[in-house]
Design a protein around this motif. Structure first.
Motif, mmCIF file in Angstrom:
data_model
loop_
_atom_site.group_PDB
_atom_site.id
_atom_site.type_symbol
_atom_site.label_atom_id
_atom_site.label_comp_id
_atom_site.label_asym_id
_atom_site.label_seq_id
_atom_site.Cartn_x
_atom_site.Cartn_y
_atom_site.Cartn_z
ATOM 1 N N TRP A 1 1.040 -0.693 -0.008
ATOM 2 C CA TRP A 1 -0.076 -0.135 -0.071
ATOM 3 C C TRP A 1 0.921 1.522 -0.036
ATOM 4 N N TYR A 2 0.245 2.458 -0.630
ATOM 5 C CA TYR A 2 1.219 3.574 -0.327
ATOM 6 C C TYR A 2 0.285 4.574 0.097
ATOM 7 N N ARG A 3 1.224 4.955 1.127
ATOM 8 C CA ARG A 3 0.085 6.335 1.855
ATOM 9 C C ARG A 3 0.360 7.749 1.547
ATOM 10 N N THR A 4 -0.939 8.235 1.581
ATOM 11 C CA THR A 4 -0.668 9.369 0.495
ATOM 12 C C THR A 4 -0.219 10.699 1.019
ATOM 13 N N GLY A 5 -0.339 10.607 2.616
ATOM 14 C CA GLY A 5 -0.428 11.982 3.643
ATOM 15 C C GLY A 5 -1.170 12.979 3.050
ATOM 16 N N ASP A 6 -2.413 12.365 2.749
ATOM 17 C CA ASP A 6 -4.006 13.394 2.339
ATOM 18 C C ASP A 6 -4.785 12.443 2.853
ATOM 19 N N ARG A 7 -6.075 13.710 3.446
ATOM 20 C CA ARG A 7 -7.035 13.347 4.381
ATOM 21 C C ARG A 7 -8.179 13.438 3.656
ATOM 22 N N VAL A 8 -8.794 12.546 3.811
ATOM 23 C CA VAL A 8 -10.249 12.445 2.012
ATOM 24 C C VAL A 8 -11.306 11.815 3.351
ATOM 25 N N ARG A 9 -12.317 12.690 2.543
ATOM 26 C CA ARG A 9 -13.811 11.735 3.572
ATOM 27 C C ARG A 9 -14.217 10.736 1.914
ATOM 28 N N ALA A 10 -14.757 9.925 2.528
ATOM 29 C CA ALA A 10 -15.178 8.557 1.206
ATOM 30 C C ALA A 10 -17.065 9.217 1.724
ATOM 31 N N THR A 11 -18.131 8.923 0.791
ATOM 32 C CA THR A 11 -19.153 8.874 0.636
ATOM 33 C C THR A 11 -19.800 7.515 1.272
ATOM 34 N N PRO A 12 -20.423 6.600 1.528
ATOM 35 C CA PRO A 12 -21.328 5.338 1.153
ATOM 36 C C PRO A 12 -20.979 4.564 -0.343
ATOM 37 N N GLY B 1 -18.032 4.879 -1.932
ATOM 38 C CA GLY B 1 -16.570 4.920 -2.601
ATOM 39 C C GLY B 1 -16.140 6.227 -2.995
ATOM 40 N N ASP B 2 -17.198 7.209 -3.308
ATOM 41 C CA ASP B 2 -16.646 8.799 -3.440
ATOM 42 C C ASP B 2 -16.003 9.551 -2.754
ATOM 43 N N LEU B 3 -14.606 9.625 -3.729
ATOM 44 C CA LEU B 3 -13.527 10.752 -2.807
ATOM 45 C C LEU B 3 -13.947 12.216 -2.477
ATOM 46 N N SER B 4 -13.631 13.109 -1.507
ATOM 47 C CA SER B 4 -13.771 13.934 -1.544
ATOM 48 C C SER B 4 -12.385 14.475 -0.445
ATOM 49 N N TYR B 5 -11.411 15.551 -0.799
ATOM 50 C CA TYR B 5 -9.894 15.468 -0.629
ATOM 51 C C TYR B 5 -10.467 16.665 0.569
ATOM 52 N N ILE B 6 -9.913 16.711 2.098
ATOM 53 C CA ILE B 6 -10.046 17.571 2.855
ATOM 54 C C ILE B 6 -8.657 18.247 2.834
ATOM 55 N N GLY B 7 -7.176 17.795 2.793
ATOM 56 C CA GLY B 7 -6.101 18.452 3.230
ATOM 57 C C GLY B 7 -5.065 17.520 3.478
ATOM 58 N N ARG B 8 -3.835 17.919 3.385
ATOM 59 C CA ARG B 8 -2.434 17.192 3.773
ATOM 60 C C ARG B 8 -2.329 17.486 5.237
ATOM 61 N N LEU B 9 -1.787 15.854 5.987
ATOM 62 C CA LEU B 9 -2.064 15.662 6.699
ATOM 63 C C LEU B 9 -1.169 16.852 7.738
ATOM 64 N N ALA C 1 -6.702 24.641 5.395
ATOM 65 C CA ALA C 1 -8.039 24.397 4.159
ATOM 66 C C ALA C 1 -9.348 24.973 4.206
ATOM 67 N N GLU C 2 -9.397 24.819 5.278
ATOM 68 C CA GLU C 2 -11.429 25.413 6.167
ATOM 69 C C GLU C 2 -10.710 26.831 6.439
ATOM 70 N N VAL C 3 -10.105 27.370 6.752
ATOM 71 C CA VAL C 3 -9.830 28.908 6.840
ATOM 72 C C VAL C 3 -9.313 29.664 5.536
ATOM 73 N N ASP C 4 -8.945 28.437 4.804
ATOM 74 C CA ASP C 4 -8.819 29.668 2.938
ATOM 75 C C ASP C 4 -10.232 29.069 2.268
ATOM 76 N N HIS C 5 -10.863 28.615 2.561
ATOM 77 C CA HIS C 5 -12.377 27.927 1.981
ATOM 78 C C HIS C 5 -13.107 29.709 2.955
ATOM 79 N N VAL C 6 -13.433 29.524 3.884
ATOM 80 C CA VAL C 6 -14.074 30.607 4.324
ATOM 81 C C VAL C 6 -13.517 32.436 4.491
ATOM 82 N N VAL C 7 -12.402 32.546 4.285
ATOM 83 C CA VAL C 7 -11.631 33.904 3.235
ATOM 84 C C VAL C 7 -12.215 33.589 2.399
#
Length: 503
Positions: free
Chosen positions: A381-392, A394-402, A416-422
């Protein structure tokens, strides 16, 4: 890899395979020259890794084809990179043979040190100042050398233009799997013209080359100056397939190039390398209403891309996180898992681990594999270092780098949450938040583009997601963000700029 070019040769022998400025190279010309150069490399006893030290030029495109024809491994090298970095890459990859253009030859004396012995293929008589490999017609191959599917086609480096490079061998099988997936979902044809915004040392640049060549289409270089009037450039050169980082969208928007229908000739648009914002997609598609649009996600360690999501309008916006487009599902034949900070598998959110036929065998330096490549359940396995969220499903959404999650006064903050709000504040176009060391620990600095907005207005927006004690220390207006060599936002440069701020 070469099968894709040979397919294009059969479809479009006299069509331009690549156009760089006024330099046009047909499929037939590229094929015949590559056979000549490949035979000369083999006659010299050259096997293994061959560097291609070139910008976007005839030497670069024919050179990479020649190395593949000879059964070698291509190591793309950028003349604009620091000499010390290129020297390190060459030593790591075992490069002692080069194909270079005039830019590459100009910087080569700075790259070489007393420990290096490098010979240059004498493609046009300009390499007189270096030991050369002669190009002789008697050595021309009659056909490309056959190679093993598991053999390395390329060695790419992950660290861009700064930092310590990690060499990643990419196999012919990995590339073939990726392009097979691409062919299944896209209807590229010989009349298409593909943009080439990326350099060849970046995996998305390889995507453009072999996506175009596999269809018998034309690859069109896009210089940075084209963004001054991108609609005019796209129309003049008949570009129908676009690929860039999302930064290409805001560069075009800054030059007022996203007017309604301005990019009407585009059939396909691809974006990768950075998180893609939904608002940017909507702006782009106003200008390119006839284009399908894919968001491509994937680390270099997985042969260009491992996930994709086709824009679905409101549905994509619902599935995304922090205003970004989902990265979609992993390619067929691959598996993923989400792993929490506690090392437990989650069905909802965590670090993305991926396995499957596109995975690299590991880094050139095996010591660097630790913590990234993990053997588990009989698979690597490869660990991407990316945090993602999954729908039931299997569709993935990127949250941000660890490593983009920081602690300020013990409060865990997702940048990324601060980026989005600004970026949602009136007048703001884009925002990037970076941490800055301070006497009391860590503070946040927000850089933003668009209109200059009062700090109080921005702070009021951020208070919706952050407590008062950890609000950003400063909001800095920029005309535009700095970009690195791959035209991604240069976050390292922004962090250095933040550290230089006083008060």
């Amino acid at each position: 890899m070469i099968e894709r070019f040979l397919r294009g040769l059969e479809i479009s022998p006299d069509r331009d395979a690549v156009r760089v400025g006024s330099d046009l190279v047909t499929y037939r010309q590229a094929h015949e020259t590559a056979l000549l150069w490949a035979g000369s490399l083999m006659a010299d006893g050259s096997h293994g890794s061959v560097g291609v030290l070139a910008g976007k030029s005839r030497a670069a495109y024919v050179g990479l084809l020649a190395v593949l024809y000879a059964g070698g491994t291509v190591v793309p090298l950028q003349p604009s990179f620091p000499a010390k970095l290129t020297r390190r890459m060459m030593k790591m990859a075992g490069v002692d043979k080069l194909i270079a253009d005039d830019r590459g030859l100009a910087v080569l004396p700075e790259i070489l040190d007393e420990e290096m012995t490098v010979r240059v293929l004498d493609t046009d008589g300009l390499a007189d100042n270096f030991p050369t490999i002669p190009v002789t017609s008697d050595s021309a191959l009659s056909a490309p050398v056959q190679v093993a599917a598991d053999g390395p086609a390329y060695i790419l480096f992950t660290s861009g233009s700064t930092g310590v490079p990690k060499g990643v061998p990419i196999s012919h099988r990995g590339f073939a799997t990726y392009f097979g997936e691409l062919d299944r979902r896209c209807d590229f044809g010989s009349n298409d013209v593909f943009s080439q915004t990326f350099d060849l040392n970046f995996d998305l640049g390889i995507h453009d080359v072999f996506a175009a060549w596999g269809a018998g289409a034309t690859l069109q270089e896009v210089p940075p100056s084209a963004y001054r009037d991108l609609p005019a450039y796209v129309a003049e050169h008949g570009i129908t397939v676009w690929n860039s980082t999302p930064s290409g969208i805001w560069m075009t928007r800054e030059m007022e190039g996203l007017e309604k229908g301005a990019l009407n000739g585009l059939r396909w648009s691809f974006f990768g390398g950075e998180a893609l914002r939904c608002q940017d997609v909507e702006d782009w598609l106003v200008a390119a209403p006839g284009s399908k649009l894919d968001n491509i996600y994937g680390p270099t360690e997985f042969s260009i891309g491992i996930c994709w999501h086709r824009w679905l309008g409101e549905e994509s916006k619902k599935r995304g996180v922090n205003g970004t487009v989902p990265i979609g599902k992993v390619h067929a034949g691959h598996d993923f898992r989400l792993v929490t900070e506690q090392g437990e598998q989650s069905s909802v959110e965590g670090e993305l681990w991926v396995t499957g036929p596109q995975i690299s065998t590991g880094y050139l330096d095996p010591a660097e594999n630790e913590g990234r490549f993990v053997d588990l359940d009989g698979r690597r396995w490869y660990r991407t270092g990316d945090r993602v969220r999954a729908t039931p499903d299997g569709d993935l959404s990127y949250i941000g780098r660890l490593d983009s999650q920081v602690k300020v006064h013990a409060w865990r903050i997702e940048l990324a949450e601060v980026d989005h709000v600004v970026s949602e504040c009136d007048g703001v176009r884009d925002a990037v938040t970076v941490p800055k060391p301070a006497e009391h620990g860590t503070e946040l600095i927000v850089f933003y583009t668009g209109d200059e907005v009062p700090e109080s207005t921005l702070a009021n927006g951020v208070r919706a997601v952050l407590p008062y004690t950890v609000l950003p220390r400063r909001y800095v207006h920029l005309d535009e963000f700095p970009l690195n060599s791959n035209r991604k936002v240069d976050r390292l440069a922004l962090r250095k700029r933040a550290e230089e701020l006083r008060g």
